[in-house]
Design a protein around this motif. Structure first.
Motif, mmCIF file in Angstrom:
data_model
loop_
_atom_site.group_PDB
_atom_site.id
_atom_site.type_symbol
_atom_site.label_atom_id
_atom_site.label_comp_id
_atom_site.label_asym_id
_atom_site.label_seq_id
_atom_site.Cartn_x
_atom_site.Cartn_y
_atom_site.Cartn_z
ATOM 1 N N TYR A 60 0.768 -1.268 0.046
ATOM 2 C CA TYR A 60 -0.118 0.119 0.022
ATOM 3 C C TYR A 60 0.757 1.165 -0.184
ATOM 4 O O TYR A 60 0.612 2.262 -0.571
ATOM 5 C CB TYR A 60 -0.887 -0.117 1.138
ATOM 6 N N MET A 61 1.825 1.234 0.821
ATOM 7 C CA MET A 61 2.770 2.548 0.793
ATOM 8 C C MET A 61 3.547 2.646 -0.547
ATOM 9 O O MET A 61 3.771 3.855 -0.671
ATOM 10 C CB MET A 61 3.714 2.353 2.067
ATOM 11 N N ALA A 62 3.619 1.486 -1.262
ATOM 12 C CA ALA A 62 4.279 1.612 -2.609
ATOM 13 C C ALA A 62 3.406 2.456 -3.336
ATOM 14 O O ALA A 62 3.984 3.182 -4.237
ATOM 15 C CB ALA A 62 4.793 0.207 -3.064
ATOM 16 N N GLU A 63 2.252 2.137 -3.215
ATOM 17 C CA GLU A 63 1.193 3.088 -4.033
ATOM 18 C C GLU A 63 1.004 4.320 -3.577
ATOM 19 O O GLU A 63 0.522 5.121 -4.257
ATOM 20 C CB GLU A 63 -0.250 2.101 -4.286
ATOM 21 N N GLU A 64 0.719 4.383 -2.382
ATOM 22 C CA GLU A 64 0.656 5.476 -1.555
ATOM 23 C C GLU A 64 1.616 6.106 -0.897
ATOM 24 O O GLU A 64 1.697 6.107 0.580
ATOM 25 C CB GLU A 64 -0.729 5.392 -0.779
ATOM 26 N N PRO A 65 2.698 6.527 -1.365
ATOM 27 C CA PRO A 65 3.953 6.885 -0.508
ATOM 28 C C PRO A 65 3.652 8.089 0.526
ATOM 29 O O PRO A 65 4.295 7.933 1.759
ATOM 30 C CB PRO A 65 4.869 7.272 -1.594
ATOM 31 N N PHE A 66 2.589 8.876 0.380
ATOM 32 C CA PHE A 66 2.446 10.056 1.266
ATOM 33 C C PHE A 66 1.942 9.419 2.453
ATOM 34 O O PHE A 66 2.085 9.824 3.622
ATOM 35 C CB PHE A 66 1.218 10.767 0.572
ATOM 36 N N PHE A 67 1.350 8.124 2.592
ATOM 37 C CA PHE A 67 0.840 7.430 3.901
ATOM 38 C C PHE A 67 2.191 7.391 4.721
ATOM 39 O O PHE A 67 1.945 7.517 6.095
ATOM 40 C CB PHE A 67 0.227 6.131 3.536
ATOM 41 N N LYS A 68 3.094 6.802 4.402
ATOM 42 C CA LYS A 68 4.363 6.514 5.073
ATOM 43 C C LYS A 68 5.092 7.799 5.378
ATOM 44 O O LYS A 68 5.587 7.869 6.533
ATOM 45 C CB LYS A 68 5.566 5.903 4.318
ATOM 46 N N LYS A 69 5.039 8.828 4.500
ATOM 47 C CA LYS A 69 5.953 10.062 4.877
ATOM 48 C C LYS A 69 5.131 11.307 5.818
ATOM 49 O O LYS A 69 5.779 11.966 6.335
ATOM 50 C CB LYS A 69 6.368 10.875 3.582
ATOM 51 N N SER A 77 -7.210 5.389 1.127
ATOM 52 C CA SER A 77 -7.933 5.020 -0.100
ATOM 53 C C SER A 77 -8.937 3.856 0.156
ATOM 54 O O SER A 77 -8.936 3.265 1.026
ATOM 55 C CB SER A 77 -7.127 4.612 -1.348
ATOM 56 N N GLU A 78 -10.165 3.661 -0.477
ATOM 57 C CA GLU A 78 -11.118 2.575 -0.335
ATOM 58 C C GLU A 78 -10.369 1.265 -0.327
ATOM 59 O O GLU A 78 -10.995 0.480 0.537
ATOM 60 C CB GLU A 78 -12.194 2.686 -1.296
ATOM 61 N N ASN A 79 -9.173 0.915 -1.208
ATOM 62 C CA ASN A 79 -8.755 -0.382 -1.221
ATOM 63 C C ASN A 79 -7.592 -0.533 -0.005
ATOM 64 O O ASN A 79 -6.851 -1.443 -0.370
ATOM 65 C CB ASN A 79 -8.383 -0.608 -2.661
ATOM 66 N N ALA A 80 -7.487 0.469 0.744
ATOM 67 C CA ALA A 80 -6.417 0.287 2.076
ATOM 68 C C ALA A 80 -6.710 -0.883 2.603
ATOM 69 O O ALA A 80 -7.858 -1.185 2.861
ATOM 70 C CB ALA A 80 -6.276 1.660 2.785
ATOM 71 N N PRO A 81 -5.621 -1.600 3.214
ATOM 72 C CA PRO A 81 -5.558 -2.712 4.001
ATOM 73 C C PRO A 81 -6.394 -2.231 5.268
ATOM 74 O O PRO A 81 -6.327 -1.134 5.792
ATOM 75 C CB PRO A 81 -4.184 -3.091 4.047
ATOM 76 N N GLN A 82 -6.960 -3.288 6.097
ATOM 77 C CA GLN A 82 -7.464 -2.845 7.432
ATOM 78 C C GLN A 82 -6.562 -2.068 8.274
ATOM 79 O O GLN A 82 -7.100 -1.408 9.086
ATOM 80 C CB GLN A 82 -7.916 -4.240 7.891
ATOM 81 N N ALA A 83 -5.349 -2.868 8.389
ATOM 82 C CA ALA A 83 -4.207 -2.088 9.373
ATOM 83 C C ALA A 83 -3.978 -0.678 8.948
ATOM 84 O O ALA A 83 -3.867 0.209 9.643
ATOM 85 C CB ALA A 83 -2.957 -2.946 9.220
ATOM 86 N N ALA A 84 -4.163 -0.359 7.510
ATOM 87 C CA ALA A 84 -3.822 1.099 7.103
ATOM 88 C C ALA A 84 -4.890 1.776 7.654
ATOM 89 O O ALA A 84 -4.864 3.076 8.096
ATOM 90 C CB ALA A 84 -3.659 1.261 5.726
ATOM 91 N N GLN A 85 -6.273 1.502 7.489
ATOM 92 C CA GLN A 85 -7.373 2.061 7.963
ATOM 93 C C GLN A 85 -7.490 2.295 9.490
ATOM 94 O O GLN A 85 -7.770 3.416 9.830
ATOM 95 C CB GLN A 85 -8.531 1.481 7.588
ATOM 96 N N GLN A 86 -6.869 1.184 9.871
ATOM 97 C CA GLN A 86 -6.959 1.584 11.594
ATOM 98 C C GLN A 86 -5.838 2.480 12.077
ATOM 99 O O GLN A 86 -6.169 3.413 12.946
ATOM 100 C CB GLN A 86 -6.460 0.256 12.329
#
Length: 249
Positions: A60-69, A77-86
């Motif tokens: 997911y972070m490879a697709e959405e690098p802003f999430f990590k940074k 995003s809607e397809n984010a894994p459950q851990a990312a949503q939490q």
């Protein structure tokens, strides 16, 4: 995160907890339970859970690098894994970046997977010093606070009736936590370990000097999700919530 988490593991009683360690990429989890509950299959399930979480977040972070940074809350995003949503939900409440909830999320997800698949009376999952606990009797967790003269002198007595819960600590003066504050330790207990992790960072960011402890404690007291909070900066310590401090000999 707690100061020197590997040393912190030594504080768990070997008589009370039978333990094993799970490592995968950057994850290193200590998992302890009462000896009567232990089954060898638990180690396989724990490792599979960690791998699943880490690989899904990495993709997911490879697709959405802003999430990590990001150092601030950000949508997923809607397809984010459950851990990312939490993690994102916890970060939104705490006013921090989502990765501030990383360790707490892993501890809780692994702990819940074990509890759902095995009959376990007592369980502690520790990940970089951030813990998910299910207890049958009270447990005193020592509070390590870097170079503070108060480090290791007191422990928070966790009441079994409040578990399962998460207990996470951030520090601005030691350890691996990323903090913009100067607290030696900000410990937060919540039902949601991801939220405890994020709030420890968020509240820790607000402590720049010992005099800030009281006002940050007052802020924590207004957050109904917080079961207990302990803040240490230099020689100043403050506590709010349902758990008591024990002086350690």
């Amino acid at each position: 995160m707690l100061f020197k988490p590997k040393t912190y593991r030594d504080s768990f009683s070997k008589e009370r907890f039978q333990s094993f360690v799970v490592t995968y990429k950057e994850s290193d989890l200590w998992i302890g339970m009462n000896a009567d509950s232990y089954k060898e299959e638990m180690e396989t399930l724990a490792l599979e859970t960690v791998k699943s979480l880490a690989d899904a977040l990495e993709q997911y972070m490879a697709e959405e690098p802003f999430f990590k940074k990001s150092l601030k809350p950000c949508p997923v995003s809607e397809n984010a894994p459950q851990a990312a949503q939490q993690m994102a939900a916890a970060a939104e409440k705490a006013g921090v970046g989502p990765t501030a909830a990383w360790s707490g999320t892993f501890s809780e997800q692994v702990g819940k997977a074990l509890l759902e698949n095995f009959s376990i009376q007592e369980l502690v999952v520790e990940n970089d010093g951030d813990c998910f606990l299910k207890l049958q009797s009270a447990l005193v967790l020592p509070i390590f606070a870097g170079e503070s003269p108060l480090s290791g002198m007191a422990g928070l007595e966790i009441q079994a009736a409040q578990t399962p819960l998460g207990i996470c600590t951030s520090a601005g003066t030691s350890g691996t936590s990323r903090s913009f504050g100067k607290a030696d330790a900000v410990l937060i207990a919540c039902k949601d370990a991801a939220l405890a992790d994020a709030l420890a960072t968020g509240l820790g960011n607000l402590i720049k000097k010992p005099a800030d402890v009281e006002k940050v404690l007052n802020r924590a007291e207004r957050m109904e999700e917080i079961i207990s909070a302990v803040l240490i900066c230099d020689d100043q310590i403050g506590i709010r919530g349902e758990f008591e401090l024990n002086i350690l000999g």
